[in-house]
Write a protein that holds these residues in place. Structure first.
Motif, PDB file in Angstrom:
ATOM      1  N   GLN A 217      87.202 -37.456  61.049  1.00 50.03           N
ATOM      2  CA  GLN A 217      85.940 -36.654  61.007  1.00 50.03           C
ATOM      3  C   GLN A 217      84.798 -37.526  61.449  1.00 50.03           C
ATOM      4  O   GLN A 217      84.459 -38.680  61.130  1.00 50.03           O
ATOM      5  CB  GLN A 217      85.482 -36.734  59.163  1.00 50.03           C
TER       6      GLN A 217
ATOM      7  N   ASN B  18      86.543 -29.257  65.814  1.00 51.44           N
ATOM      8  CA  ASN B  18      86.406 -28.030  64.973  1.00 51.44           C
ATOM      9  C   ASN B  18      85.453 -28.561  63.714  1.00 51.44           C
ATOM     10  O   ASN B  18      86.173 -29.523  62.925  1.00 51.44           O
ATOM     11  CB  ASN B  18      87.443 -27.423  64.624  1.00 51.44           C
ATOM     12  N   GLU B  19      84.327 -28.223  63.270  1.00 54.20           N
ATOM     13  CA  GLU B  19      83.564 -28.547  62.271  1.00 54.20           C
ATOM     14  C   GLU B  19      83.541 -29.976  62.246  1.00 54.20           C
ATOM     15  O   GLU B  19      83.850 -30.625  61.011  1.00 54.20           O
ATOM     16  CB  GLU B  19      84.208 -27.753  60.972  1.00 54.20           C
ATOM     17  N   GLY B  20      83.102 -30.708  63.317  1.00 51.82           N
ATOM     18  CA  GLY B  20      82.946 -32.217  63.142  1.00 51.82           C
ATOM     19  C   GLY B  20      84.425 -33.031  62.994  1.00 51.82           C
ATOM     20  O   GLY B  20      84.211 -34.186  63.026  1.00 51.82           O
TER      21      GLY B  20
ATOM     22  N   TRP C  17      83.955 -28.926  72.210  1.00 52.73           N
ATOM     23  CA  TRP C  17      83.570 -28.345  70.910  1.00 52.73           C
ATOM     24  C   TRP C  17      83.865 -26.922  70.792  1.00 52.73           C
ATOM     25  O   TRP C  17      83.657 -26.001  71.842  1.00 52.73           O
ATOM     26  CB  TRP C  17      82.113 -28.482  70.552  1.00 52.73           C
TER      27      TRP C  17
END
Ligand SMILES: [Zn+2]
Length: 115
Positions: free
Chosen positions: A87, A77-79, A114
């Motif tokens: 991250q 989620n969000e990278g 993803w």
């Protein structure tokens, strides 16, 4: 979505259901919550059918992760990999096929899907 990834996600769901139904610690938690799993045999059959469609090396990696961590697949989620909260590197994200191929997290090695 990549066909193999889709199979892996289904297999993962079944593996967790079967584990929850058969391992005493989990089974008692389920019972406490009021769930009783019937028809474990048909779950096991669906599980075996899914496994037969996956490549042996994919299953080897999957089994190793599932045995070690209790999970083999992690959402992104969000990278961020939600398997290890890394991250993901920008280049990795840019070059990712994002659900159109099988990918593993560079840190925890879990299969990624993803959101
Ligand atoms: Zn990870």
């Amino acid at each position: 979505m990549n066909a193999e990834l889709e199979l892996l996600i289904k297999l993962h769901d079944l593996d967790i259901m079967i584990r929850d139904a058969t391992e005493e610690q989990y089974a008692n938690e389920e019972k406490d919550m009021g769930f009783v799993l019937r028809n474990l045999t048909s779950l096991q059959q669906a599980h075996d059918k899914l496994r037969a469609q996956l490549a042996p090396e994919t299953l080897r990696h999957y089994d190793r992760l599932f045995a070690r961590y209790g999970r083999a697949i992690a959402p992104v989620n969000e990278g961020v990999c939600y398997g290890c909260f890394l991250q993901l590197p920008t280049l990795f994200v840019q070059e990712s096929k994002q659900n159109e191929g099988l990918e593993v997290c560079p840190k925890c090695r879990k299969f990624l899907y993803w959101l």
